[in-house]
Design a protein around this motif. Sequence first.
Motif, mmCIF file in Angstrom:
data_model
loop_
_atom_site.group_PDB
_atom_site.id
_atom_site.type_symbol
_atom_site.label_atom_id
_atom_site.label_comp_id
_atom_site.label_asym_id
_atom_site.label_seq_id
_atom_site.Cartn_x
_atom_site.Cartn_y
_atom_site.Cartn_z
ATOM 1 N N SER A 63 0.833 -1.197 0.000
ATOM 2 C CA SER A 63 0.000 0.000 0.000
ATOM 3 C C SER A 63 0.871 1.251 0.000
ATOM 4 C CB SER A 63 -0.909 0.011 1.227
ATOM 5 O OG SER A 63 -0.163 0.279 2.406
ATOM 6 N N PRO A 64 0.348 2.403 -0.406
ATOM 7 C CA PRO A 64 1.127 3.647 -0.364
ATOM 8 C C PRO A 64 1.655 3.965 1.033
ATOM 9 C CG PRO A 64 -0.810 3.948 -1.735
ATOM 10 C CD PRO A 64 -0.953 2.604 -1.088
ATOM 11 N N ALA A 65 0.835 3.729 2.064
ATOM 12 C CA ALA A 65 1.274 4.013 3.431
ATOM 13 C C ALA A 65 2.436 3.113 3.836
ATOM 14 C CB ALA A 65 0.112 3.850 4.404
ATOM 15 N N GLU A 66 2.384 1.851 3.432
ATOM 16 C CA GLU A 66 3.466 0.923 3.758
ATOM 17 C C GLU A 66 4.764 1.355 3.077
ATOM 18 O OE1 GLU A 66 0.369 -2.844 4.046
ATOM 19 O OE2 GLU A 66 1.841 -2.756 2.433
ATOM 20 N N ALA A 67 4.660 1.801 1.832
ATOM 21 C CA ALA A 67 5.847 2.246 1.105
ATOM 22 C C ALA A 67 6.515 3.422 1.814
ATOM 23 C CB ALA A 67 5.471 2.618 -0.331
ATOM 24 N N VAL A 68 5.722 4.371 2.278
ATOM 25 C CA VAL A 68 6.272 5.536 2.974
ATOM 26 C C VAL A 68 6.957 5.106 4.270
ATOM 27 C CG1 VAL A 68 5.670 7.658 4.186
ATOM 28 C CG2 VAL A 68 4.649 7.169 1.957
ATOM 29 N N ARG A 69 6.323 4.217 5.026
ATOM 30 C CA ARG A 69 6.862 3.798 6.314
ATOM 31 C C ARG A 69 8.185 3.042 6.175
ATOM 32 N NH1 ARG A 69 2.888 0.906 7.845
ATOM 33 N NH2 ARG A 69 3.767 -1.155 7.499
ATOM 34 N N LEU A 70 8.366 2.327 5.062
ATOM 35 C CA LEU A 70 9.541 1.494 4.920
ATOM 36 C C LEU A 70 10.736 2.199 4.295
ATOM 37 C CD1 LEU A 70 7.953 -1.896 3.881
ATOM 38 C CD2 LEU A 70 9.430 -1.508 5.837
ATOM 39 N N LYS A 71 10.551 3.379 3.767
ATOM 40 C CA LYS A 71 11.656 4.054 3.068
ATOM 41 C C LYS A 71 12.879 4.289 3.962
ATOM 42 C CE LYS A 71 8.893 6.157 -0.583
ATOM 43 N NZ LYS A 71 8.377 7.396 -1.201
ATOM 44 N N PRO A 72 12.726 4.739 5.202
ATOM 45 C CA PRO A 72 13.926 4.904 6.043
ATOM 46 C C PRO A 72 14.685 3.596 6.247
ATOM 47 C CG PRO A 72 12.072 6.103 6.982
ATOM 48 C CD PRO A 72 11.511 5.262 5.878
ATOM 49 N N ALA A 73 13.954 2.483 6.415
ATOM 50 C CA ALA A 73 14.610 1.195 6.610
ATOM 51 C C ALA A 73 15.349 0.765 5.343
ATOM 52 C CB ALA A 73 13.583 0.134 7.006
ATOM 53 N N LEU A 74 14.765 1.015 4.182
ATOM 54 C CA LEU A 74 15.433 0.680 2.926
ATOM 55 C C LEU A 74 16.722 1.481 2.760
ATOM 56 C CD1 LEU A 74 12.394 0.440 0.476
ATOM 57 C CD2 LEU A 74 13.813 -1.443 1.315
ATOM 58 N N LYS A 75 16.685 2.752 3.124
ATOM 59 C CA LYS A 75 17.890 3.574 3.020
ATOM 60 C C LYS A 75 18.969 3.088 3.989
ATOM 61 C CE LYS A 75 15.591 7.734 1.290
ATOM 62 N NZ LYS A 75 15.247 9.152 1.534
ATOM 63 N N LYS A 76 18.549 2.653 5.163
ATOM 64 C CA LYS A 76 19.521 2.123 6.119
ATOM 65 C C LYS A 76 20.170 0.855 5.566
ATOM 66 C CE LYS A 76 20.012 0.259 10.785
ATOM 67 N NZ LYS A 76 19.339 -0.097 12.051
ATOM 68 N N ALA A 119 21.291 -1.320 -10.990
ATOM 69 C CA ALA A 119 22.298 -2.319 -10.685
ATOM 70 C C ALA A 119 23.649 -1.622 -10.672
ATOM 71 C CB ALA A 119 22.295 -3.432 -11.724
ATOM 72 N N GLU A 120 24.187 -1.408 -9.469
ATOM 73 C CA GLU A 120 25.427 -0.639 -9.318
ATOM 74 C C GLU A 120 26.197 -1.150 -8.103
ATOM 75 O OE1 GLU A 120 26.353 1.784 -11.280
ATOM 76 O OE2 GLU A 120 24.533 2.385 -12.347
ATOM 77 N N LEU A 121 27.476 -0.809 -8.067
ATOM 78 C CA LEU A 121 28.172 -0.864 -6.785
ATOM 79 C C LEU A 121 27.571 0.216 -5.905
ATOM 80 C CD1 LEU A 121 31.943 -1.275 -7.705
ATOM 81 C CD2 LEU A 121 30.457 -2.970 -6.647
ATOM 82 N N VAL A 122 27.288 -0.108 -4.665
ATOM 83 C CA VAL A 122 26.650 0.872 -3.789
ATOM 84 C C VAL A 122 27.596 2.031 -3.501
ATOM 85 C CG1 VAL A 122 25.459 1.218 -1.602
ATOM 86 C CG2 VAL A 122 25.311 -0.979 -2.750
ATOM 87 N N GLU A 123 28.867 1.708 -3.277
ATOM 88 C CA GLU A 123 29.832 2.748 -2.941
ATOM 89 C C GLU A 123 29.929 3.760 -4.087
ATOM 90 O OE1 GLU A 123 34.263 3.067 -0.964
ATOM 91 O OE2 GLU A 123 33.673 1.269 -2.065
ATOM 92 N N GLY A 124 29.746 5.020 -3.746
ATOM 93 C CA GLY A 124 29.792 6.072 -4.738
ATOM 94 C C GLY A 124 28.472 6.347 -5.418
ATOM 95 N N ASN A 125 27.470 5.519 -5.139
ATOM 96 C CA ASN A 125 26.166 5.684 -5.796
ATOM 97 C C ASN A 125 25.016 5.745 -4.792
ATOM 98 O OD1 ASN A 125 26.803 5.366 -8.820
ATOM 99 N ND2 ASN A 125 27.800 3.572 -7.916
ATOM 100 N N ARG A 126 25.326 6.059 -3.547
ATOM 101 C CA ARG A 126 24.279 6.075 -2.524
ATOM 102 C C ARG A 126 23.177 7.055 -2.873
ATOM 103 N NH1 ARG A 126 27.742 5.907 3.150
ATOM 104 N NH2 ARG A 126 29.580 4.873 2.279
ATOM 105 N N ALA A 127 23.553 8.261 -3.315
ATOM 106 C CA ALA A 127 22.549 9.274 -3.613
ATOM 107 C C ALA A 127 21.597 8.796 -4.703
ATOM 108 C CB ALA A 127 23.224 10.581 -4.046
ATOM 109 N N THR A 128 22.126 8.061 -5.674
ATOM 110 C CA THR A 128 21.278 7.528 -6.747
ATOM 111 C C THR A 128 20.272 6.539 -6.191
ATOM 112 O OG1 THR A 128 23.092 7.787 -8.330
ATOM 113 C CG2 THR A 128 21.301 6.318 -8.949
ATOM 114 N N PHE A 129 20.732 5.664 -5.315
ATOM 115 C CA PHE A 129 19.828 4.681 -4.711
ATOM 116 C C PHE A 129 18.799 5.367 -3.809
ATOM 117 C CE2 PHE A 129 23.161 1.595 -5.842
ATOM 118 C CZ PHE A 129 22.372 0.575 -6.354
ATOM 119 N N PHE A 130 19.237 6.337 -3.019
ATOM 120 C CA PHE A 130 18.307 7.030 -2.131
ATOM 121 C C PHE A 130 17.215 7.740 -2.933
ATOM 122 C CE2 PHE A 130 21.585 7.619 1.536
ATOM 123 C CZ PHE A 130 21.512 6.258 1.771
ATOM 124 N N ALA A 131 17.607 8.374 -4.040
ATOM 125 C CA ALA A 131 16.619 9.055 -4.880
ATOM 126 C C ALA A 131 15.621 8.055 -5.455
ATOM 127 C CB ALA A 131 17.315 9.815 -6.001
#
Length: 413
Positions: free
Chosen positions: A122-135, A159-171
């Motif tokens: 649900s939209p509410a579930e997606a919003v609630r989980l975003k901080p955990a996904l970023k962590k 599909a990337e190496l996370v290092e150096g691409n955090r901002a892309t993943f967070f966005a």
Amino acid sequence: MIRQPPWPALLLMLGQAASGPGQDRPSPPVFATRTDLVLVDFVVLDKSDRVVTGLTAQDFVVKEDGKVRPIASFKAFAPGEPEADAGPDEVIVEPYPTAAPAPAPRPPAAAAVIFVDDGQMSPAEAVRLKPALKKLIETLAERNGALVLLAPWSKISLAELVEGNRATFFAAVDRIRGRRVEDYSSFPIADAEAIAIQRGDAMMLARVTARFIALNPGMDGNSAGVTATSRATEVYHDARIRREDAYGVLLQSLDWLVRQPGRHSVVMVSGGFAYDSNDTRKQQEVVTRSLLANAPIHFIDSRGLQGMGRYQGVEYGPALDRDAGETPFAFSEAAEGSSNLADDTGGLTIRNTNDVSKGLTRLLDMTSTYYLLGYEPPEHKKPGFRKIKLEMLKKGYRVIARRGYFDETSSAR
């Protein structure tokens, strides 16, 4: 009618990364001992659910279909610690089949797929989980892990190496939108209920029929029964499409992981899907592919803490009695198919909590501190499911490992 998301197009890049030109689907690994080994990727937890290190092959017994099998290989993995010795013959196997590695200053310590099943969230579930996904992404960055982030309905495929691409993943995480809308009509029926009715469950049909009569004054039993059957067919069809989408994403993800170095895992973030016996073949394929990739599938239930029953709120509560509401196990049945995949592949299920950070910490520990055991399977006369039971000789510990694998070939060794 639910329209299918364009996940095959979204995963085109992932499929190319997995196979490359002229490469076939991955085959079972063959090791220097000239023996096909069944690899069991597992974690040991103590009574406080802390990951246990420092164990050896002598601490375990592995059984297939109830019979003890000799341990042919054993490897322990933990951050900053040397790998443990193998079994009696000092057989050390590489845990994952890999293609020739491209030159890199620091090869990834882990490769993971985060599959956000936004079609069943649900939209509410997606919003609630975003901080955990970023962590989760932040922690993978610290471990220099290769990561795939997929959210098909939100058209996200990275599909990337996370290092150096955090901002892309967070966005990308910020763009995730849940697509599931709860049914608050006067003819509500859950996926698991629809599946049961399609299987011919007369008691479930009677329950839903009673619900429709209670919520629609003036409707007689015959009309309610016909409507319940019709609604069950509609809901069943839509639920099947969503499940097939999820299976397709999981299979593509595992094909990508099988050619990556390091620790493998799939994290499925979803509201979950109900179990349907008609999906047995597809589930077998996912479980078998996870064995080839040595990738447990972890399930994070996005629904959060279980509260009142679905029909106990102000919308339905006054109208429905116990026989017309949901069954006592409706909450778990709604995600039984997803949790079964986690259990069958040796993954972790994080559910019934509004704070997933604690569960994520345990999950992240499991991606870096684990064991890999190999054994030679016995000859099989017929195809079928082979049960694996991994027992620890010391008491007070819990082993999380896959429950088995599907063998589709008869023995002709």
